[in-house]
Design an enzyme around this catalytic site. Structure first.
Site, PDB file in Angstrom:
ATOM      1  N   PRO A   6      -3.978   1.131  -8.616  1.00 34.78           N
ATOM      2  CA  PRO A   6      -4.119  -0.019  -7.652  1.00 34.78           C
ATOM      3  C   PRO A   6      -4.517   0.419  -6.246  1.00 34.78           C
ATOM      4  O   PRO A   6      -3.896   1.493  -5.894  1.00 34.78           O
ATOM      5  CB  PRO A   6      -2.512  -0.470  -7.775  1.00 34.78           C
ATOM      6  CG  PRO A   6      -2.202  -0.181  -9.363  1.00 34.78           C
ATOM      7  CD  PRO A   6      -2.753   1.265  -9.452  1.00 34.78           C
ATOM      8  N   CYS A   7      -5.385  -0.445  -5.764  1.00 29.65           N
ATOM      9  CA  CYS A   7      -6.012  -0.003  -4.551  1.00 29.65           C
ATOM     10  C   CYS A   7      -5.580  -0.778  -3.294  1.00 29.65           C
ATOM     11  O   CYS A   7      -6.247  -0.444  -2.170  1.00 29.65           O
ATOM     12  CB  CYS A   7      -7.381  -0.165  -4.692  1.00 29.65           C
ATOM     13  SG  CYS A   7      -8.138  -1.683  -4.879  1.00 29.65           S
ATOM     14  N   GLN A   8      -4.684  -1.745  -3.386  1.00 34.85           N
ATOM     15  CA  GLN A   8      -4.385  -2.569  -2.059  1.00 34.85           C
ATOM     16  C   GLN A   8      -3.672  -2.021  -1.019  1.00 34.85           C
ATOM     17  O   GLN A   8      -4.134  -2.277  -0.007  1.00 34.85           O
ATOM     18  CB  GLN A   8      -3.263  -3.773  -2.882  1.00 34.85           C
ATOM     19  CG  GLN A   8      -3.554  -4.703  -3.676  1.00 34.85           C
ATOM     20  CD  GLN A   8      -3.661  -3.950  -5.312  1.00 34.85           C
ATOM     21  OE1 GLN A   8      -3.426  -2.804  -5.636  1.00 34.85           O
ATOM     22  NE2 GLN A   8      -3.396  -5.021  -6.256  1.00 34.85           N
TER      23      GLN A   8
END
Length: 409
Positions: free
Chosen positions: A76-78
């Site tokens: 996940p890159c948030q």
């Protein structure tokens, strides 16, 4: 080559599995870790022999029925994305990167030659340095725009092909850029589109809000489609991209590529300049009668997320002073700045053109995913359209991954 045992973390809809097949890499076992039930449903139908193993935090390598040859992940890159708050490792989703590190180390203990690939978004160098240090390798950067109609720039940490650089012998991922296929948004648009995909007057009103700064008009390629940026409500700001492809006397002008589509594409209209939309244009013939557009519809982009805009809406036709004795001209090349106030000054709304959102099939094509991937053999949907948009927004541009995997050979 021998068939590989593959462990895929944050697997999503199995873009990695599609890429392996496309690259001609045989697979013996494919175990996938994913907690999104909709992504898992699409993956299970298309790859019934893959084994779903659930939450990445519960994956224990020594309990697998095989020794992994290849470990792949797109954590996940948030926390890292420039479109977000950039909380980096303070974001609980981005902390899952350390689960990848744990599992990679466990794989290396039983197979020192295990290949790996980790994908993430471009980020601040200080965040990237933490990942570099944990993985012992520097990433390469590849934009999906080279092999698709979507501008989707990503970092890849992989030991599939490496080189050493500098006095201290730093190890860098050494995947060359794939050849530019020259795919434009106009190439992937459907010619027949259901009425429900056209924008409403309410959507038009949102586009025309004047609370943001000026948009970028007609660049070469759109921004990246991601899960949550300025595209949702089509507000006009500095992150918004406007691109037009219209039918000009039977000829379509081809322009640029879609913005990066993220998982928020299906959430609505206001993600600040990240939407990609298509324009269907009708022309009036010499007798004053409307002609239906020919070939494929034109395109309009207003940022990255393509999925979240419904109903009907007019599109803009640029009017340039002194062009063809005052005649209309489609958006082409450089244009004047677009105002949020009904495209005032040199721009105006045209009554014979409409804007629509990209269809689920078109978004599949932006990711090099087969058109039928989210349908069963009878054509019935596996998951809802909104979930399909979300799953794709979290996915990989398949041909980029296939290009990386091609070096395994």
């Amino acid at each position: 080559m021998k068939a590989l045992n593959v462990l895929s973390l944050f697997n999503g809809i199995s873009c990695g599995r599609i890429a392996l097949e496309r690259a001609g890499i045989p697979v013996e076992n494919y175990h996938e870790s994913e907690i999104d039930k909709y992504a898992g449903k699409a993956s299970a139908y298309n790859w019934p022999h893959s084994v779903q193993i659930g939450d990445v935090c519960k994956v224990v390598v020594k309990d697998l029925p095989f020794v992994p040859d290849l470990l792949i992940a797109g954590s996940p890159c948030q926390g890292f994305s420039f479109a977000g708050k950039q909380l980096n490792f303070n974001d609980p989703r981005s902390k899952l990167f350390f689960e990848f590190v744990r599992i990679l180390k466990d794989c290396q203990e039983i197979n020192p030659n295990v290949l790996f690939m980790l994908e993430n978004v471009p980020m601040k160098k200080e965040f990237q340095r933490v990942i570099n240090d944990h993985l012992g390798i520097y990433p390469c950067e590849i934009n999906g725009a080279l092999v698709s109609a979507q501008s989707r720039n990503r970092l890849f940490w992989t030991n599939i092909r490496t080189k050493t650089v500098g006095l201290f012998g730093e190890v860098h991922s050494d995947i060359p850029h794939p050849a530019d296929k020259g795919i434009l948004l106009s190439h992937i648009l459907e010619s027949e589109v259901d009425e429900k995909y056209f924008l409403s007057e309410k959507a038009l009103a949102r586009i025309e809000r004047s609370t943001y700064s000026q948009a970028k008009v007609n660049p070469d390629k759109t921004g990246t489609i991601n899960t949550k940026n300025n595209s949702g409500q089509l507000s006009i700001d500095s992150g918004t991209t406007l691109i037009g492809v219209v039918n000009d006397n039977g000829q379509l002008r081809e322009v640029a590529q879609a913005n990066c589509i993220d998982a928020s594409y299906a959430k609505g209209m206001d993600d600040h300049g990240q939407r990609t939309l298509a324009v269907v244009v009708q022309k009036i013939d010499v007798n004053g009668n409307l002609k239906a557009h020919q070939d494929k519809a034109g395109c309009f982009t207003a940022g990255a997320n393509s999925a979240g805009n419904h109903s009907q809406m007019d599109f803009i036709i640029q009017r340039e002073r002194g062009f063809n004795k005052g005649g209309e001209k489609a958006l082409d090349g450089k244009t004047p700045t677009v105002s949020a106030n009904r495209w005032e000054q040199n721009n105006s709304l045209s009554s014979n053109s409409r804007i629509r959102r990209l269809t689920p099939t078109e978004v599949c094509r932006l990711f090099n995913v087969p058109d039928s991937y989210f349908h069963d053999k009878d054509g019935k949907r596996l998951i809802s359209e909104s979930q399909q948009y979300k799953c794709l927004g979290n996915g990989w541009v398949v041909d980029v991954i296939a290009h990386i995997f091609s070096f395994i050979k």
